[in-house]
Scaffold this motif. Structure first.
Motif, PDB file in Angstrom:
ATOM      1  N   THR A 117       0.851  -1.336  -0.037  1.00 55.28           N
ATOM      2  CA  THR A 117      -0.115   0.077   0.028  1.00 55.28           C
ATOM      3  C   THR A 117       0.822   1.266   0.098  1.00 55.28           C
ATOM      4  O   THR A 117       1.828   1.288   0.436  1.00 55.28           O
ATOM      5  CB  THR A 117      -0.842   0.128   1.293  1.00 55.28           C
ATOM      6  N   GLU A 118       0.163   2.323  -0.532  1.00 49.78           N
ATOM      7  CA  GLU A 118       0.836   3.590  -0.569  1.00 49.78           C
ATOM      8  C   GLU A 118       0.019   4.895  -0.615  1.00 49.78           C
ATOM      9  O   GLU A 118      -1.219   4.615  -1.186  1.00 49.78           O
ATOM     10  CB  GLU A 118       1.718   3.720  -1.906  1.00 49.78           C
ATOM     11  N   GLU A 119       0.202   5.964   0.128  1.00 52.01           N
ATOM     12  CA  GLU A 119      -0.709   6.716   0.338  1.00 52.01           C
ATOM     13  C   GLU A 119      -0.892   7.675  -1.059  1.00 52.01           C
ATOM     14  O   GLU A 119       0.046   7.710  -1.743  1.00 52.01           O
ATOM     15  CB  GLU A 119      -0.474   7.880   1.359  1.00 52.01           C
ATOM     16  N   ASP A 171      -8.381  11.443  -0.376  1.00 50.05           N
ATOM     17  CA  ASP A 171      -7.255  10.393  -0.206  1.00 50.05           C
ATOM     18  C   ASP A 171      -7.674   9.136  -0.493  1.00 50.05           C
ATOM     19  O   ASP A 171      -8.737   8.829  -0.330  1.00 50.05           O
ATOM     20  CB  ASP A 171      -6.878  10.862   1.557  1.00 50.05           C
ATOM     21  N   ILE A 224      -5.740   4.901  -0.858  1.00 50.40           N
ATOM     22  CA  ILE A 224      -4.690   3.975  -0.708  1.00 50.40           C
ATOM     23  C   ILE A 224      -4.347   3.224  -2.120  1.00 50.40           C
ATOM     24  O   ILE A 224      -5.173   2.679  -2.742  1.00 50.40           O
ATOM     25  CB  ILE A 224      -5.124   2.925   0.134  1.00 50.40           C
ATOM     26  N   HIS A 241     -10.447   2.970  -1.699  1.00 47.10           N
ATOM     27  CA  HIS A 241     -11.017   4.327  -1.177  1.00 47.10           C
ATOM     28  C   HIS A 241     -12.315   4.368  -0.541  1.00 47.10           C
ATOM     29  O   HIS A 241     -13.069   3.140  -0.924  1.00 47.10           O
ATOM     30  CB  HIS A 241     -10.892   5.324  -2.492  1.00 47.10           C
ATOM     31  N   ALA A 258      -7.166   3.936   6.592  1.00 52.38           N
ATOM     32  CA  ALA A 258      -6.495   5.087   6.513  1.00 52.38           C
ATOM     33  C   ALA A 258      -5.264   4.990   7.727  1.00 52.38           C
ATOM     34  O   ALA A 258      -3.984   5.192   7.218  1.00 52.38           O
ATOM     35  CB  ALA A 258      -7.224   6.321   6.775  1.00 52.38           C
ATOM     36  N   ARG A 315      -2.512   3.638   4.874  1.00 54.34           N
ATOM     37  CA  ARG A 315      -2.238   4.756   4.261  1.00 54.34           C
ATOM     38  C   ARG A 315      -1.208   5.392   4.950  1.00 54.34           C
ATOM     39  O   ARG A 315      -0.092   6.042   4.511  1.00 54.34           O
ATOM     40  CB  ARG A 315      -3.483   5.558   4.268  1.00 54.34           C
ATOM     41  N   SER A 316      -1.355   5.642   6.175  1.00 56.57           N
ATOM     42  CA  SER A 316      -0.517   6.398   7.099  1.00 56.57           C
ATOM     43  C   SER A 316       0.877   5.637   7.039  1.00 56.57           C
ATOM     44  O   SER A 316       2.095   6.111   7.433  1.00 56.57           O
ATOM     45  CB  SER A 316      -1.050   6.933   8.491  1.00 56.57           C
TER      46      SER A 316
END
Length: 200
Positions: free
Chosen positions: A108-110, A118, A120, A131, A172, A176-177
């Motif tokens: 995964t990558e933001e 936002d 992923i 999303h 998230a 994501r973070s």
């Protein structure tokens, strides 16, 4: 708000809250989660497994323990291989057969989409991401994700659409973070064809 619409909203909210509760993952999900943990394939990170047959996303701790799960929307077409060049195509150029959620292992990558939301990323080149469920005219996506009929949840262009509450609470912060791993189970190939480390 009219009473009937209030009841509908409350029912949907209760359904989505219940979706976060603990359940028993299906056998293929359990098998892969155990193999991920035993092989350290996720490098001691949180990981998620998408069961396409059940249109449900499962989130696991680094030790392979189920943390949460939710119904999701996914690609309209059956298949495990994404057609080439999808990331460079406009949605208007997608055929129904192109709308596949591919099987595989994804880091995964933001990211941010063209609307500034936002997301992923799972695979930037093919445009595959996770999303929040969005409103798209005529598609009733919020009602579909709450449906108990699996076929109703096959509607996206290929991305994994997740209820906003589940995305904000679990995806998230964990994917994501931070960097995590998402495994998408096949629906055409055998599990071991996609994930050799899961051989029995």
């Amino acid at each position: 708000m009219p009473f009937s619409r209030y009841i509908t909203a409350v029912t949907l909210a209760l359904f989505l809250c219940a979706a976060h509760a603990q359940e028993t993952p299906p056998s293929d999900v359990w098998l892969l989660a155990d193999a991920v943990y035993r092989s350290a394939d996720a490098s001691n990170k949180h990981f998620a497994i998408l069961d396409k047959s059940g249109a449900r996303l499962w989130v696991f701790t680094p030790r392979g323990q189920p943390l949460a799960n939710s119904p999701v929307l996914l690609g309209q077409a059956i298949g495990d291989d994404a057609p080439s060049g999808l990331g460079q195509r406009a949605f208007s150029k997608f055929r129904r057969s192109d709308k596949i959620t591919p099987a595989g292992r994804f880091i995964t990558e933001e990211g941010v989409n063209l609307n500034g939301d936002d997301i992923i990323w799972l695979d930037y080149d093919s445009g595959l991401s996770m999303h929040r469920v969005r409103n798209i005219a005529g598609e009733r996506r919020h009602q579909r994700v709450a449906s108990g009929i699996i076929s109703q949840r096959r509607i996206s262009y290929g991305c994994i659409n997740v209820p906003a509450s589940f995305y904000d609470q679990y995806l998230a912060p964990l994917f994501r973070s931070k960097t995590g791993v998402v495994y998408i189970l096949p629906e055409v190939y055998e599990l071991e064809d996609i994930f050799p480390f899961a051989r029995r």
